[in-house]
Scaffold this active site. Sequence first.
Site, mmCIF file in Angstrom:
data_model
loop_
_atom_site.group_PDB
_atom_site.id
_atom_site.type_symbol
_atom_site.label_atom_id
_atom_site.label_comp_id
_atom_site.label_asym_id
_atom_site.label_seq_id
_atom_site.Cartn_x
_atom_site.Cartn_y
_atom_site.Cartn_z
ATOM 1 N N ARG A 155 0.814 -1.225 0.000
ATOM 2 C CA ARG A 155 0.000 0.000 0.000
ATOM 3 C C ARG A 155 0.840 1.264 0.000
ATOM 4 O O ARG A 155 0.363 2.324 -0.409
ATOM 5 C CB ARG A 155 -0.995 -0.021 1.159
ATOM 6 C CG ARG A 155 -2.139 -0.994 0.882
ATOM 7 C CD ARG A 155 -3.148 -0.968 1.994
ATOM 8 N NE ARG A 155 -2.628 -1.603 3.184
ATOM 9 C CZ ARG A 155 -3.066 -2.734 3.692
ATOM 10 N NH1 ARG A 155 -4.063 -3.357 3.132
ATOM 11 N NH2 ARG A 155 -2.530 -3.241 4.780
ATOM 12 N N GLU A 214 4.317 -9.611 13.838
ATOM 13 C CA GLU A 214 3.548 -10.163 14.956
ATOM 14 C C GLU A 214 3.438 -11.684 14.835
ATOM 15 O O GLU A 214 3.357 -12.397 15.822
ATOM 16 C CB GLU A 214 2.138 -9.570 14.970
ATOM 17 C CG GLU A 214 2.099 -8.093 15.284
ATOM 18 C CD GLU A 214 0.696 -7.546 15.163
ATOM 19 O OE1 GLU A 214 -0.172 -7.964 15.947
ATOM 20 O OE2 GLU A 214 0.477 -6.709 14.267
#
Length: 181
Positions: free
Chosen positions: A70, A107
């Site tokens: 993005r 994560e």
Amino acid sequence: MKYSNMDERVERIKNKITAYPDFPKPGILFRDIFSVLQTPPVFHDLMTVLEEKVKSVCPDVDIIMGLDSRGFLFGAPLALSLNKPFVPVRKRGKLPGELKQISYTLEYGTDVFEAQASSIKAGQKVVIIDDLLATGGSMKAAAELVKEMGGVVALCLVCIELTDLKGRDRLKDPCEAIVKY
């Protein structure tokens, strides 16, 4: 540069960002920038605010670097508007030629960023742009990659920052966010 209506533009941008609870997993509130891109006047506001941020913080920027994927949506038009080269940072295996790479922790595991080795020359000032700053892992990795390539991180720039995740604390370089949650 006109800053008189910056707050109005930022408010329009913030009002257009859509929130999706429990995506991509329960407990996550996903902030979706695509609704901004679907509203041309607000997308224009965002691009104008991004350009003004770069011009005010780093008027002598040499390169705009966008993060996969993005960051490309904002980095390429920003680079064009500023008449600067655009350098994409991609996930492993997506770029041809001689590459520089860096691995980083997410994560949910690890990943690798790559950039074409010849895209940054020693001492060039780089603005790194992405849509979102959450835990800071990908932005930190990109900044380290720029430095390994001999560049100087002039600014880490994001459209949205999730402040409670404290990603900014992991960065050693200047960081600006357009909208903060």
